[in-house]
Motif scaffolding. Structure first.
Motif, PDB file in Angstrom:
ATOM      1  N   ARG A   1      63.265 -98.983 -31.257  1.00 42.77           N
ATOM      2  CA  ARG A   1      61.900 -99.375 -31.716  1.00 42.77           C
ATOM      3  C   ARG A   1      60.884 -98.761 -30.824  1.00 42.77           C
ATOM      4  NH1 ARG A   1      61.280-105.464 -32.319  1.00 42.77           N
ATOM      5  NH2 ARG A   1      59.511-104.858 -33.467  1.00 42.77           N
ATOM      6  N   LEU A   2      61.191 -98.736 -29.467  1.00 40.39           N
ATOM      7  CA  LEU A   2      60.252 -98.305 -28.571  1.00 40.39           C
ATOM      8  C   LEU A   2      60.077 -96.789 -28.406  1.00 40.39           C
ATOM      9  CD1 LEU A   2      61.185-100.698 -25.413  1.00 40.39           C
ATOM     10  CD2 LEU A   2      58.983-100.524 -26.767  1.00 40.39           C
ATOM     11  N   ARG A   3      60.903 -96.053 -28.700  1.00 39.43           N
ATOM     12  CA  ARG A   3      60.804 -94.706 -28.786  1.00 39.43           C
ATOM     13  C   ARG A   3      59.597 -93.926 -29.677  1.00 39.43           C
ATOM     14  NH1 ARG A   3      66.996 -92.477 -29.153  1.00 39.43           N
ATOM     15  NH2 ARG A   3      67.279 -91.848 -26.712  1.00 39.43           N
ATOM     16  N   PRO A   4      59.520 -94.455 -30.953  1.00 41.85           N
ATOM     17  CA  PRO A   4      58.560 -94.109 -31.475  1.00 41.85           C
ATOM     18  C   PRO A   4      57.025 -94.597 -31.397  1.00 41.85           C
ATOM     19  CG  PRO A   4      59.773 -95.422 -32.956  1.00 41.85           C
ATOM     20  CD  PRO A   4      60.544 -95.155 -31.723  1.00 41.85           C
ATOM     21  N   MET A   5      57.191 -95.790 -30.584  1.00 41.58           N
ATOM     22  CA  MET A   5      55.906 -96.241 -30.167  1.00 41.58           C
ATOM     23  C   MET A   5      55.255 -95.389 -28.967  1.00 41.58           C
ATOM     24  SD  MET A   5      54.806 -98.959 -31.993  1.00 41.58           S
ATOM     25  CE  MET A   5      55.394-100.155 -33.067  1.00 41.58           C
ATOM     26  N   VAL A   6      56.289 -95.037 -27.941  1.00 47.67           N
ATOM     27  CA  VAL A   6      55.966 -94.356 -26.940  1.00 47.67           C
ATOM     28  C   VAL A   6      55.499 -93.400 -27.016  1.00 47.67           C
ATOM     29  CG1 VAL A   6      56.759 -93.418 -24.784  1.00 47.67           C
ATOM     30  CG2 VAL A   6      57.637 -95.756 -25.328  1.00 47.67           C
ATOM     31  N   ALA A   7      56.201 -92.679 -28.261  1.00 48.88           N
ATOM     32  CA  ALA A   7      55.704 -91.206 -28.491  1.00 48.88           C
ATOM     33  C   ALA A   7      54.288 -91.222 -29.359  1.00 48.88           C
ATOM     34  CB  ALA A   7      56.612 -90.671 -29.733  1.00 48.88           C
ATOM     35  N   GLY A   8      54.079 -92.247 -29.808  1.00 50.49           N
ATOM     36  CA  GLY A   8      52.664 -92.276 -30.547  1.00 50.49           C
ATOM     37  C   GLY A   8      51.408 -92.423 -29.615  1.00 50.49           C
ATOM     38  N   PHE A   9      51.772 -93.265 -28.564  1.00 48.86           N
ATOM     39  CA  PHE A   9      50.671 -93.521 -27.465  1.00 48.86           C
ATOM     40  C   PHE A   9      50.661 -92.443 -26.657  1.00 48.86           C
ATOM     41  CE2 PHE A   9      51.666 -98.103 -28.189  1.00 48.86           C
ATOM     42  CZ  PHE A   9      50.344 -98.335 -28.619  1.00 48.86           C
ATOM     43  N   THR A  10      51.742 -91.580 -26.320  1.00 47.34           N
ATOM     44  CA  THR A  10      51.727 -90.471 -25.563  1.00 47.34           C
ATOM     45  C   THR A  10      51.076 -89.389 -26.396  1.00 47.34           C
ATOM     46  OG1 THR A  10      53.978 -90.832 -24.427  1.00 47.34           O
ATOM     47  CG2 THR A  10      53.037 -88.458 -24.536  1.00 47.34           C
ATOM     48  N   ALA A  11      51.137 -89.308 -27.506  1.00 49.26           N
ATOM     49  CA  ALA A  11      50.222 -88.335 -28.585  1.00 49.26           C
ATOM     50  C   ALA A  11      48.619 -88.718 -28.234  1.00 49.26           C
ATOM     51  CB  ALA A  11      50.766 -88.401 -29.875  1.00 49.26           C
ATOM     52  N   LEU A  12      48.443 -89.741 -28.181  1.00 46.60           N
ATOM     53  CA  LEU A  12      47.022 -90.207 -27.849  1.00 46.60           C
ATOM     54  C   LEU A  12      46.379 -89.642 -26.598  1.00 46.60           C
ATOM     55  CD1 LEU A  12      46.858 -93.678 -29.404  1.00 46.60           C
ATOM     56  CD2 LEU A  12      46.057 -91.753 -30.453  1.00 46.60           C
ATOM     57  N   GLY A  13      47.309 -89.164 -25.555  1.00 47.53           N
ATOM     58  CA  GLY A  13      46.888 -88.928 -24.321  1.00 47.53           C
ATOM     59  C   GLY A  13      47.008 -89.836 -23.231  1.00 47.53           C
ATOM     60  N   CYS A  14      47.737 -90.928 -23.742  1.00 47.38           N
ATOM     61  CA  CYS A  14      47.766 -92.010 -22.784  1.00 47.38           C
ATOM     62  C   CYS A  14      48.964 -91.886 -22.117  1.00 47.38           C
ATOM     63  CB  CYS A  14      47.804 -93.460 -23.398  1.00 47.38           C
ATOM     64  SG  CYS A  14      46.446 -93.902 -24.759  1.00 47.38           S
ATOM     65  N   ARG A  15      48.969 -92.285 -20.823  1.00 47.32           N
ATOM     66  CA  ARG A  15      50.231 -92.562 -19.856  1.00 47.32           C
ATOM     67  C   ARG A  15      50.846 -93.795 -20.355  1.00 47.32           C
ATOM     68  NH1 ARG A  15      47.814 -92.318 -15.011  1.00 47.32           N
ATOM     69  NH2 ARG A  15      47.705 -94.560 -14.680  1.00 47.32           N
TER      70      ARG A  15
ATOM     71  N   ALA B   1      43.584 -94.389 -20.044  1.00 49.75           N
ATOM     72  CA  ALA B   1      44.132 -93.377 -19.137  1.00 49.75           C
ATOM     73  C   ALA B   1      45.719 -94.044 -19.291  1.00 49.75           C
ATOM     74  CB  ALA B   1      44.001 -93.678 -17.911  1.00 49.75           C
ATOM     75  N   GLN B   2      45.949 -95.190 -19.414  1.00 53.63           N
ATOM     76  CA  GLN B   2      47.246 -95.867 -19.504  1.00 53.63           C
ATOM     77  C   GLN B   2      47.360 -97.015 -20.432  1.00 53.63           C
ATOM     78  OE1 GLN B   2      49.855 -96.541 -15.652  1.00 53.63           O
ATOM     79  NE2 GLN B   2      48.885 -98.477 -15.884  1.00 53.63           N
ATOM     80  N   VAL B   3      48.423 -96.993 -21.019  1.00 57.93           N
ATOM     81  CA  VAL B   3      48.833 -98.377 -22.064  1.00 57.93           C
ATOM     82  C   VAL B   3      49.932 -98.852 -21.650  1.00 57.93           C
ATOM     83  CG1 VAL B   3      49.844 -96.802 -23.729  1.00 57.93           C
ATOM     84  CG2 VAL B   3      49.052 -99.088 -24.327  1.00 57.93           C
ATOM     85  N   THR B   4      50.029-100.276 -21.412  1.00 54.58           N
ATOM     86  CA  THR B   4      51.246-100.780 -20.852  1.00 54.58           C
ATOM     87  C   THR B   4      51.946-101.638 -21.795  1.00 54.58           C
ATOM     88  OG1 THR B   4      50.365-101.136 -18.480  1.00 54.58           O
ATOM     89  CG2 THR B   4      51.993-102.419 -19.304  1.00 54.58           C
ATOM     90  N   LEU B   5      52.889-101.454 -22.477  1.00 51.79           N
ATOM     91  CA  LEU B   5      53.686-102.080 -23.553  1.00 51.79           C
ATOM     92  C   LEU B   5      54.156-103.350 -22.985  1.00 51.79           C
ATOM     93  CD1 LEU B   5      54.998 -99.153 -25.515  1.00 51.79           C
ATOM     94  CD2 LEU B   5      52.505-100.197 -25.377  1.00 51.79           C
ATOM     95  N   VAL B   6      54.050-104.374 -23.644  1.00 53.42           N
ATOM     96  CA  VAL B   6      54.628-105.948 -23.008  1.00 53.42           C
ATOM     97  C   VAL B   6      55.389-106.676 -24.315  1.00 53.42           C
ATOM     98  CG1 VAL B   6      53.876-107.927 -22.019  1.00 53.42           C
ATOM     99  CG2 VAL B   6      52.860-105.645 -21.293  1.00 53.42           C
ATOM    100  N   PRO B   7      56.167-107.202 -23.935  1.00 51.70           N
ATOM    101  CA  PRO B   7      57.121-107.812 -25.007  1.00 51.70           C
ATOM    102  C   PRO B   7      56.506-109.296 -25.272  1.00 51.70           C
ATOM    103  CG  PRO B   7      58.364-107.990 -23.490  1.00 51.70           C
ATOM    104  CD  PRO B   7      57.308-106.990 -22.704  1.00 51.70           C
ATOM    105  N   ASP B   8      55.400-109.583 -25.346  1.00 51.10           N
ATOM    106  CA  ASP B   8      54.855-111.062 -25.557  1.00 51.10           C
ATOM    107  C   ASP B   8      54.614-111.348 -26.752  1.00 51.10           C
ATOM    108  OD1 ASP B   8      52.547-109.402 -25.613  1.00 51.10           O
ATOM    109  OD2 ASP B   8      51.341-110.835 -24.192  1.00 51.10           O
TER     110      ASP B   8
END
Length: 250
Positions: free
Chosen positions: A123-137, A97-104
């Protein structure tokens, strides 16, 4: 508002220290959900120090069967390696349901800072778009007083406030030195259309004051303190105590 997601990483740490299958991460997650927790969080790291890919698959099946939220945390820039297919692949295969991106990084003992959103925006924009396309918040790990405008510009749905500094200030008896910055960041995030999660070193002692000062949060992710307290109080009792704190803060 004020939902509790239990992070079960520490159960995997204990299991891995001995080898074998005990304590069983899925069984513990089931107990937390039976006690009323709203969801389960994991943070699989590339070095496999606690939660492993097989745990992610098993917990995804459990949360789907229970109809509760599954939250996978991780560094979207960490490359795959043996035993770790990468955060994107894990999310493709489990659709949390959710993916939380963390810079560790690999060398970090635990997550201890949020993103520099202005520096990492492109760098984050395409990453966020990719996870959103999977249906993840998509939620982004954030420091207090972060650049909310840049965070919103990534296209993310939420931020997760890194609350380590709050826990330290609370323990030192100086909570007012940091709390206004957290409250203001939460206010600006909501004004920008972002939801607000929180996590890291939150405990039964410091949770109520934090949530009240922010006027509530969408979700808290709690693992280390909750599992530690459960050693003394029992798992079901501990989960129910957190839920009572959150309910009272509404």
């Amino acid at each position: 508002m004020n939902r509790l997601s239990v992070n079960v990483n520490k159960i995997a740490v204990l299991r891995n220290s001995r080898g074998g299958a005990e304590p069983d991460v899925v069984r513990v997650a089931e107990a937390c959900l039976d006690a009323g927790a709203h969801g389960i969080t994991v943070h699989p790291r590339p070095d496999g120090r606690h939660i492993r890919a097989d745990d992610v698959y098993a917990l995804a099946a459990l949360t789907a069967a229970r109809g509760v939220e599954f939250n996978i945390e991780g560094n979207p820039f960490a490359p795959p390696r043996p035993g770790y297919p990468g955060l994107r692949i894990l999310c493709e295969q489990t659709r949390p349901a959710q993916v939380t991106l963390v810079p560790d990084g690999d060398g970090q003992l635990t997550s201890d800072h949020g993103f520099d959103f202005a520096a990492e925006l492109e760098r984050l924009r395409p990453m966020v778009a990719g996870f959103t396309a999977l249906g993840c918040r998509v939620s982004l790990f954030a420091d207090a007083a972060c650049d909310i405008g840049a965070a919103a510009a990534t296209g993310a749905d939420r931020i997760e406030l890194y609350t380590g500094p709050w826990a330290d200030a609370f323990a030192a008896g100086t909570p007012d030195t940091v709390l206004p910055a957290f409250a203001e960041t939460a206010r600006r995030a909501r004004a920008a259309g972002l939801g607000v999660n929180a996590g890291h070193d939150l405990s039964q002692r410091n949770l109520a004051a934090f949530v009240a000062a922010l006027g509530g949060v969408d979700e808290v992710s709690i693992g280390h303190a909750l599992i530690s307290e459960a050693l003394y109080q029992g798992l079901e009792v501990t989960v129910r105590r957190y839920l009572a704190i959150l309910a009272a803060a509404r």
